[in-house]
Design a protein around this motif. Structure first.
Motif: not given
Length: 299
Positions: A42-59
């Motif tokens: 989609k043409g963005f400049d970079g990717v951010y990887i959130s600690g909140a998302v990584l936590s939520a991914d593990l429930g």
């Protein structure tokens, strides 16, 4: 096919070059490797990887329960799937200064282009919740010095995040930001700013790039990219947005299954199989084995 064609060093060099232009770089948050590839598409400049998302991914809640191994492994899986630079949230660095040093080298090994270390006490909490506590100045600076000393690739971005605005006010945030830069931070992440003027004040206080966190349902107003660029912000992240959108859609789909017994009425809201295969680049695998891609998908 498979993973990024650029090695980690090339990504870091390209990221540093873009960051040096002073323009606003847009880093949506990826919640898995495939979403990182979509961000690139989609043409963005970079990717951010959130600690909140990584936590939520593990429930799990975002209160420092994830380990360095879990974060480095998942962040590496995401980073390798895109040609874009990826920045990962390393919370408080997973321990004392020596742990922070190891964190930096593990994230370098995982192919990340940068990370941020924050000045909350451990266990930390989400930066937009009340009741946060921050460490003293000496501890905060030791974390950043340890990170900088451990870095092997000078292009790996070490960002200092400060949560002190919620505890000591804007002046305290500006003062700590300056000292974090003096300790070696390449960039500053002032968490939970309340207004555009506050972002402007931090931007004026330091001579390194500044990041703005545009997370929904938090302390900060959701400023547009044009507004943030107008006060000189260099990176903007939307850390949890794609996960929230995806989980919202999943919840609605499950409600539809309960109410209607099928998802026939939701087909238009789904990513089509053909679009998924295109994003995965299924056809390129035919170069190795014609039996892999030997079909056509009708739209």
């Amino acid at each position: 096919m498979l993973y990024s064609q650029m090695d980690a060093g090339a990504k870091r060099r390209a990221f540093r070059k873009r960051l040096a232009t002073g323009e606003l770089l847009r880093f949506p948050g990826a919640f898995n490797p495939l979403s990182a590839r979509l961000i690139e598409r989609k043409g963005f400049d970079g990717v951010y990887i959130s600690g909140a998302v990584l936590s939520a991914d593990l429930g799990l809640p975002d209160i420092g329960l994830t380990t360095l191994t879990e974060v480095a492994t998942r962040a590496g899986q995401i980073a390798r799937m895109t040609e874009l630079p990826a920045i990962v949230d390393a919370d408080t660095g997973f321990g004392e200064p020596m742990n922070v040093a190891r964190t930096i080298q593990e994230l370098e090994n995982a192919g990340l282009s940068g990370t941020h270390i924050e000045d909350q006490v451990n266990p930390k909490r989400c930066g937009h919740l009340d009741g946060k506590q921050v460490v003293d100045e000496s501890t905060a600076l030791k974390r950043i010095r340890a990170a900088v000393d451990a870095r092997r690739d000078p292009n790996f971005l070490i960002m200092a995040r400060t949560d002190i605005r919620a505890v000591g006010g804007l002046d305290a945030a500006k003062d700590r930001a300056k000292k974090l830069v003096d300790a070696g931070a390449d960039a500053i992440f002032p968490e939970a700013m309340r207004s555009l003027d506050e972002f402007d004040a931090v931007r004026s206080a330091v001579d390194v790039p500044v990041l703005a966190n545009m997370t929904e349902f938090g302390k900060s107003e959701l400023f547009t990219t044009e507004q943030l660029a107008s006060v000189g912000i260099n990176i903007v992240i939307w850390p949890v947005s794609l996960l929230r959108m995806a989980m919202g859609a999943a919840s609605r789909a499950l409600d539809t299954l309960n109410d209607e017994g099928s998802l026939t009425t939701q087909l238009d809201a789904m990513q089509h199989r053909a679009d998924l295969y295109d994003l995965i680049d299924y056809e390129s695998y035919n170069h190795f084995d014609s039996s892999v891609f030997n079909f056509a998908v009708e739209k």
